[in-house]
Design an enzyme around this catalytic site. Structure first.
Site, PDB file in Angstrom:
ATOM      1  CG  ASP A 152       3.936  12.593 -16.007  1.00 17.57           C
ATOM      2  OD1 ASP A 152       4.787  12.899 -16.859  1.00 17.57           O
ATOM      3  OD2 ASP A 152       3.532  13.376 -15.128  1.00 17.57           O
ATOM      4  CE  LYS A 201       6.191  16.001 -15.028  1.00 18.50           C
ATOM      5  NZ  LYS A 201       5.804  14.781 -14.318  1.00 18.50           N
ATOM      6  CG  HIS A 256       8.250  19.633 -12.211  1.00 18.62           C
ATOM      7  ND1 HIS A 256       8.182  18.682 -11.219  1.00 18.62           N
ATOM      8  CD2 HIS A 256       6.958  19.938 -12.508  1.00 18.62           C
ATOM      9  CE1 HIS A 256       6.920  18.432 -10.934  1.00 18.62           C
ATOM     10  NE2 HIS A 256       6.154  19.185 -11.694  1.00 18.62           N
TER      11      HIS A 256
END
Length: 315
Positions: free
Chosen positions: A47, A77, A108
């Site tokens: 991530d 993101k 995000h």
């Protein structure tokens, strides 16, 4: 030791490993080794985010792991100052990570920031408040997210830090429903009502800070410790297993090799060990007076932590 990490099917039919390595606040020189070790230890889900400022180092860690890109699930993101330039931000991320596609791309924050402000990442107004681009519509950001999906640069799209109101704002015009909403989720911040709404829309929850963040009291919570002793688990096993057992993707962050390895095995072990009564007990901690966001415990000198503290969750 090999860990059989479960996968969760998203609403677009694709599968995502239910345990991933978080990279927020990982220093560039640390995250290379952390990522390489995590992949060698069995992680297949990373991530990342443009706003973390360490994607080039994550990319180097991927290369050092020796594992093929096709075996990995990589998330990144879109930062707030890029809402009107989604593909441009995405291209920077792809170059940083050294890949030609992402498995998952998220907005995000549901807050467009002035792209021409006084700072490329954290533009502020003269009074010190965040410089929000109020003229830009969140639905237009989502349309551009759909466009990069259609181009094949990303395989799935979703959001992060979205309230029900913000989800509804994009769902009214969306052609494609977000596959996930990444949130601060843990026993002190379970967000039950929001998760129920997401379930009704088939949007999968992802948990960042599932163990809490710096100076978090979660690991020493009396109820958590009681369950630890009952099942002979570790506190992290209980906290991660609790979320995983509820169908929530967990993204524990660490740069310590032993902890990285332990979190992967522990999340799975915890989810398989906790009973229905354990889950219900942990579900009730916040309502019993322990509601707290770990993000607010971070020093406000950290820009992203500052954004948490000034209400990005409540816009």
């Amino acid at each position: 030791m090999s860990v059989n990490v479960p996968k969760i099917k998203l609403n677009d039919g694709k599968e995502i490993p239910a345990v991933g390595l978080g990279t927020w606040q990982s220093k560039p020189e640390e995250v290379v080794n952390a990522v390489a070790h995590a992949i060698k230890a069995g992680y297949r889900h990373l991530d990342c985010a443009w706003g973390y400022g360490n994607e080039k180092d994550v990319g180097e860690g991927i290369r050092q792991s020796g594992v093929s890109r096709s075996e990995l699930f990589i998330t990144s993101k879109l930062w707030g100052t890029w809402h009107s330039r989604v593909e441009e931000c995405l291209d920077q991320t792809l170059a940083n990570l050294g890949t030609d596609y992402l498995d998952l791309y998220l907005i995000h924050w549901p807050v467009p920031l002035n792209p021409k402000g006084n700072h490329p990442v954290f533009p502020l107004l003269p009074d010190g408040k965040r410089d929000v681009d109020h003229a830009w519509k969140l639905a237009d950001t989502w349309k551009q997210m759909e466009d990069v999906l259609k181009k094949g640069k990303v395989r799935s799209i979703g959001v992060s830090n979205f309230s029900q109101a913000k989800l509804e704002e994009i769902l009214t015009t969306a052609e494609i429903t977000p596959v996930v909403n990444q949130l601060e989720l843990h026993v002190y911040n379970p967000q039950h009502k929001l998760l129920e709404f997401m379930k009704s829309k088939n949007i999968t929850p992802q948990a960042y800070s599932p163990l809490g963040s710096s100076n978090s009291p979660l690991l020493a919570d009396a109820d958590v410790v009681s369950i630890v002793e009952q099942h002979k688990l570790q506190p992290a096993d209980v906290l991660l297993g609790y979320l995983l057992a509820k169908g929530i993707i967990v993204l524990p962050k660490s740069v310590t090799p032993a902890r990285i390895t332990a979190n992967l095995a522990g999340a799975v072990r915890g989810s398989e060990t906790l009973t229905k009564a354990d889950i219900e007990r942990l579900d009730g901690l916040a309502a019993a007076g322990k509601q707290k966001r770990s993000c607010l415990l971070l020093p406000v000198t950290l820009p992203i932590a500052h954004f948490c503290s000034i209400g990005f969750y409540r816009v």
